[in-house]
Motif scaffolding. Sequence first.
Motif, PDB file in Angstrom:
ATOM      1  N   VAL A  46       0.857  -1.191   0.000  1.00 21.82           N
ATOM      2  CA  VAL A  46       0.000   0.000   0.000  1.00 21.82           C
ATOM      3  C   VAL A  46       0.890   1.237   0.000  1.00 21.82           C
ATOM      4  CG1 VAL A  46      -1.955  -1.104   1.159  1.00 21.82           C
ATOM      5  CG2 VAL A  46      -0.169   0.000   2.530  1.00 21.82           C
ATOM      6  N   TRP A  47       0.286   2.380  -0.372  1.00 20.45           N
ATOM      7  CA  TRP A  47       0.993   3.655  -0.381  1.00 20.45           C
ATOM      8  C   TRP A  47       0.205   4.660   0.440  1.00 20.45           C
ATOM      9  CZ3 TRP A  47       1.180   0.117  -4.128  1.00 20.45           C
ATOM     10  CH2 TRP A  47       2.401  -0.117  -4.782  1.00 20.45           C
ATOM     11  N   ASP A  48       0.942   5.591   1.107  1.00 23.40           N
ATOM     12  CA  ASP A  48       0.261   6.634   1.869  1.00 23.40           C
ATOM     13  C   ASP A  48       0.173   7.929   1.062  1.00 23.40           C
ATOM     14  OD1 ASP A  48       2.712   7.997   2.093  1.00 23.40           O
ATOM     15  OD2 ASP A  48       3.053   7.373   4.171  1.00 23.40           O
ATOM     16  N   ALA A  49      -0.433   8.944   1.672  1.00 19.37           N
ATOM     17  CA  ALA A  49      -0.688  10.196   0.968  1.00 19.37           C
ATOM     18  C   ALA A  49       0.585  10.943   0.604  1.00 19.37           C
ATOM     19  CB  ALA A  49      -1.588  11.087   1.820  1.00 19.37           C
ATOM     20  N   GLN A  50       1.707  10.600   1.257  1.00 17.67           N
ATOM     21  CA  GLN A  50       2.997  11.219   0.936  1.00 17.67           C
ATOM     22  C   GLN A  50       3.785  10.417  -0.094  1.00 17.67           C
ATOM     23  OE1 GLN A  50       1.844  11.194   4.339  1.00 17.67           O
ATOM     24  NE2 GLN A  50       1.133  13.218   3.701  1.00 17.67           N
ATOM     25  N   GLY A  51       3.205   9.313  -0.565  1.00 17.10           N
ATOM     26  CA  GLY A  51       3.862   8.493  -1.570  1.00 17.10           C
ATOM     27  C   GLY A  51       4.757   7.407  -1.008  1.00 17.10           C
ATOM     28  N   ASN A  52       4.773   7.229   0.314  1.00 15.76           N
ATOM     29  CA  ASN A  52       5.588   6.169   0.919  1.00 15.76           C
ATOM     30  C   ASN A  52       4.946   4.805   0.670  1.00 15.76           C
ATOM     31  OD1 ASN A  52       7.504   7.979   2.245  1.00 15.76           O
ATOM     32  ND2 ASN A  52       5.777   8.522   3.576  1.00 15.76           N
ATOM     33  N   LEU A  89       4.970  -2.563   2.846  1.00 17.70           N
ATOM     34  CA  LEU A  89       4.563  -3.960   2.765  1.00 17.70           C
ATOM     35  C   LEU A  89       3.485  -4.169   3.821  1.00 17.70           C
ATOM     36  CD1 LEU A  89       5.179  -6.708   1.429  1.00 17.70           C
ATOM     37  CD2 LEU A  89       6.947  -7.052   3.162  1.00 17.70           C
ATOM     38  N   ASP A  90       2.331  -4.637   3.423  1.00 19.51           N
ATOM     39  CA  ASP A  90       1.172  -4.707   4.310  1.00 19.51           C
ATOM     40  C   ASP A  90       1.063  -6.099   4.920  1.00 19.51           C
ATOM     41  OD1 ASP A  90      -1.182  -4.448   5.654  1.00 19.51           O
ATOM     42  OD2 ASP A  90      -2.424  -4.067   3.898  1.00 19.51           O
ATOM     43  N   PHE A  91       1.351  -6.183   6.223  1.00 18.77           N
ATOM     44  CA  PHE A  91       1.239  -7.446   6.958  1.00 18.77           C
ATOM     45  C   PHE A  91       0.041  -7.433   7.910  1.00 18.77           C
ATOM     46  CE2 PHE A  91       5.497  -9.947   6.911  1.00 18.77           C
ATOM     47  CZ  PHE A  91       5.525  -9.893   5.531  1.00 18.77           C
ATOM     48  N   LEU A 106       3.700  -2.538   7.683  1.00 22.64           N
ATOM     49  CA  LEU A 106       2.524  -2.329   8.519  1.00 22.64           C
ATOM     50  C   LEU A 106       2.131  -3.640   9.175  1.00 22.64           C
ATOM     51  CD1 LEU A 106       0.279  -0.124   6.173  1.00 22.64           C
ATOM     52  CD2 LEU A 106       2.133   0.594   7.720  1.00 22.64           C
ATOM     53  N   ILE A 107       2.004  -3.619  10.506  1.00 27.54           N
ATOM     54  CA  ILE A 107       1.541  -4.768  11.273  1.00 27.54           C
ATOM     55  C   ILE A 107       0.455  -4.284  12.228  1.00 27.54           C
ATOM     56  CG2 ILE A 107       3.686  -6.089  11.107  1.00 27.54           C
ATOM     57  CD1 ILE A 107       4.400  -5.094  13.930  1.00 27.54           C
ATOM     58  N   GLY A 108      -0.148  -5.206  12.983  1.00 29.27           N
ATOM     59  CA  GLY A 108      -1.160  -4.844  13.959  1.00 29.27           C
ATOM     60  C   GLY A 108      -0.720  -5.203  15.357  1.00 29.27           C
ATOM     61  N   LYS A 109      -1.601  -4.969  16.311  1.00 31.86           N
ATOM     62  CA  LYS A 109      -1.327  -5.363  17.687  1.00 31.86           C
ATOM     63  C   LYS A 109      -2.629  -5.749  18.364  1.00 31.86           C
ATOM     64  CE  LYS A 109      -1.356  -0.563  19.371  1.00 31.86           C
ATOM     65  NZ  LYS A 109      -0.650   0.454  20.179  1.00 31.86           N
ATOM     66  N   GLY A 110      -2.523  -6.457  19.498  1.00 34.61           N
ATOM     67  CA  GLY A 110      -3.688  -6.901  20.240  1.00 34.61           C
ATOM     68  C   GLY A 110      -3.236  -7.547  21.528  1.00 34.61           C
ATOM     69  N   GLY A 111      -4.054  -8.422  22.076  1.00 35.60           N
ATOM     70  CA  GLY A 111      -3.684  -9.129  23.293  1.00 35.60           C
ATOM     71  C   GLY A 111      -4.658  -8.882  24.417  1.00 35.60           C
ATOM     72  N   GLY A 112      -4.806  -9.879  25.276  1.00 34.35           N
ATOM     73  CA  GLY A 112      -5.712  -9.758  26.407  1.00 34.35           C
ATOM     74  C   GLY A 112      -5.098  -9.091  27.599  1.00 34.35           C
ATOM     75  N   HIS A 113      -3.779  -9.141  27.735  1.00 37.06           N
ATOM     76  CA  HIS A 113      -3.078  -8.499  28.837  1.00 37.06           C
ATOM     77  C   HIS A 113      -2.467  -7.205  28.315  1.00 37.06           C
ATOM     78  CE1 HIS A 113      -3.356 -11.961  31.647  1.00 37.06           C
ATOM     79  NE2 HIS A 113      -3.488 -12.617  30.509  1.00 37.06           N
ATOM     80  N   SER A 114      -3.294  -6.204  28.087  1.00 33.78           N
ATOM     81  CA  SER A 114      -2.944  -4.978  27.378  1.00 33.78           C
ATOM     82  C   SER A 114      -2.632  -5.331  25.919  1.00 33.78           C
ATOM     83  CB  SER A 114      -1.770  -4.258  28.025  1.00 33.78           C
ATOM     84  OG  SER A 114      -2.075  -3.865  29.350  1.00 33.78           O
ATOM     85  N   THR A 115      -2.446  -4.312  25.095  1.00 35.78           N
ATOM     86  CA  THR A 115      -2.160  -4.569  23.676  1.00 35.78           C
ATOM     87  C   THR A 115      -0.656  -4.749  23.508  1.00 35.78           C
ATOM     88  OG1 THR A 115      -2.227  -2.174  23.361  1.00 35.78           O
ATOM     89  CG2 THR A 115      -4.186  -3.419  22.756  1.00 35.78           C
ATOM     90  N   ALA A 173       9.783 -14.120  -0.992  1.00 36.87           N
ATOM     91  CA  ALA A 173      10.640 -12.935  -0.943  1.00 36.87           C
ATOM     92  C   ALA A 173      10.025 -11.850  -0.064  1.00 36.87           C
ATOM     93  CB  ALA A 173      10.873 -12.404  -2.356  1.00 36.87           C
ATOM     94  N   GLU A 174       8.708 -11.661  -0.157  1.00 32.67           N
ATOM     95  CA  GLU A 174       8.046 -10.650   0.677  1.00 32.67           C
ATOM     96  C   GLU A 174       8.043 -11.065   2.148  1.00 32.67           C
ATOM     97  OE1 GLU A 174       4.970  -9.025  -2.770  1.00 32.67           O
ATOM     98  OE2 GLU A 174       4.410 -10.713  -1.462  1.00 32.67           O
ATOM     99  N   ALA A 175       7.900 -12.346   2.421  1.00 32.63           N
ATOM    100  CA  ALA A 175       7.977 -12.822   3.799  1.00 32.63           C
ATOM    101  C   ALA A 175       9.352 -12.548   4.387  1.00 32.63           C
ATOM    102  CB  ALA A 175       7.661 -14.318   3.856  1.00 32.63           C
ATOM    103  N   GLU A 176      10.395 -12.804   3.606  1.00 39.08           N
ATOM    104  CA  GLU A 176      11.761 -12.532   4.074  1.00 39.08           C
ATOM    105  C   GLU A 176      11.968 -11.040   4.304  1.00 39.08           C
ATOM    106  OE1 GLU A 176      14.184 -14.380   4.987  1.00 39.08           O
ATOM    107  OE2 GLU A 176      13.655 -16.391   4.307  1.00 39.08           O
ATOM    108  N   GLU A 177      11.471 -10.221   3.384  1.00 36.98           N
ATOM    109  CA  GLU A 177      11.614  -8.773   3.525  1.00 36.98           C
ATOM    110  C   GLU A 177      10.901  -8.273   4.783  1.00 36.98           C
ATOM    111  OE1 GLU A 177      10.277  -4.637   1.238  1.00 36.98           O
ATOM    112  OE2 GLU A 177       9.874  -6.593   0.302  1.00 36.98           O
TER     113      GLU A 177
END
Length: 427
Positions: free
Chosen positions: A34-40, A43-45, A387-396, A410-414
């Motif tokens: 994905v790309w952001d509004a600044q053109g960056n 890799l979307d995980f 980009l990754i996410g976060k979560g968890g039951g004992h705080s995030t 190749a993308e997994a390695e990157e």
Amino acid sequence: MNDLHARHRRVLPDWLALYYDQPLEITHGEGRHVWDAQGNKYLDFFGGILTTMTAHVLPEVTKAVSEQAGRIIHSSTLYLNRPMVELAERIAHLSAMPDARVFFTTSGTEANDTALLLATAYRRSNTILAMRNSYHGRSFSAVGITGNRGWSPTSLSPLQTLYVHGGVRTRGPYASLDDSAFIAACVEDLKDLLGHTRPPAALIAEPVQGVGGFTSPPDGLYAAFREVLNAYGILWIADEVQTGWGRTGDHFWGWQAHDRNGPPDIVTFAKGIGNGMSIGGVVARSEIMNCLDANSISTFGGTQVTMAAGLANLSHLLEHDLQGNARRVGGLLIERLRAAAAQDPGVREVRGRGLMIGIELTRPGTDEADPDRAAAVLEAARAGGLLIGKGGGHSTSALRVAPPLSLTVAEAEEGAAILESALRSTQ
């Protein structure tokens, strides 16, 4: 971007969470990027919270949506709807349920609401069993069965909810037991609980807990639970909103890791089936689905344009064996992440299966959650182009890694290299 953030804060709720100190506006995507509004470029995980399941801007889905939109977008369920019937036929077959019926909604929350309505009406009981550390949506009834304090803003509920042990393998009173003893202890706890209450309508459970940090019990726990539930006539609802459609690699549905007794009584689904379009749904045996004795329709559930997207997306997933890709590439990715975390005293566990991987962070030498470091790793990964996410039951404090199922080696390695660097920079 700062102006958009300020506008967001003026008109949207304070509790509507945004990632990052400087929130990100994603403007377009392709494949696993994905790309952001600044053109960056990133890799979307995380795939829009496990929703962009196959790829960003998948040509087959884009074409199907465009062609359907050129004919008719919407008519409601009051009229025959060919794409809805066709997708329901495919899901009914894939469910492995006898005489399965499918009802479409617009979200996983609404799907779980529908499952609760069906179960309580069918069983004439408003008591529900749910797992500790669970998450089932943001509606009033779904919040009422969510076993994760961070996502449950009220204790009020139309349901009586009883929480069961077993969703988290490495925490709690049974964590020190081996798998078979863990299952046995959880089963005995369930039996004891049922001895103190009127028979509940159903147990609802995520085969892998999503918002809870990608935690899961040993394979076979829910089959062992079901032997007890069957003795009381209690239904089993499998919440497959995050685990369905092959994401776990080993199985098409998460419940299949607990397969001794066949499919659940009710399965809920959403997220990945629409690859970003708003599709949720419930599949259940006919006698359960047909138990309602009042009129019901859906205005937006099953609308033609979303059904066309779901059909194209499901066809692509099956034809390209993305479940197999999740198993192969996910296996490589989790081993790579475990190797990267091996020398990090703040990583308590790297867990998961397929392309559904959690990295739990704690303060070194303790079991105390470290949400501050999780937030710092999220920022560092973004700075590195991931980009990754976060979560968890004992705080995030658990990092959530869930790329589109078409991820390449190749993308997994990157991505693993960027995440390793982010972990190292925040120690």
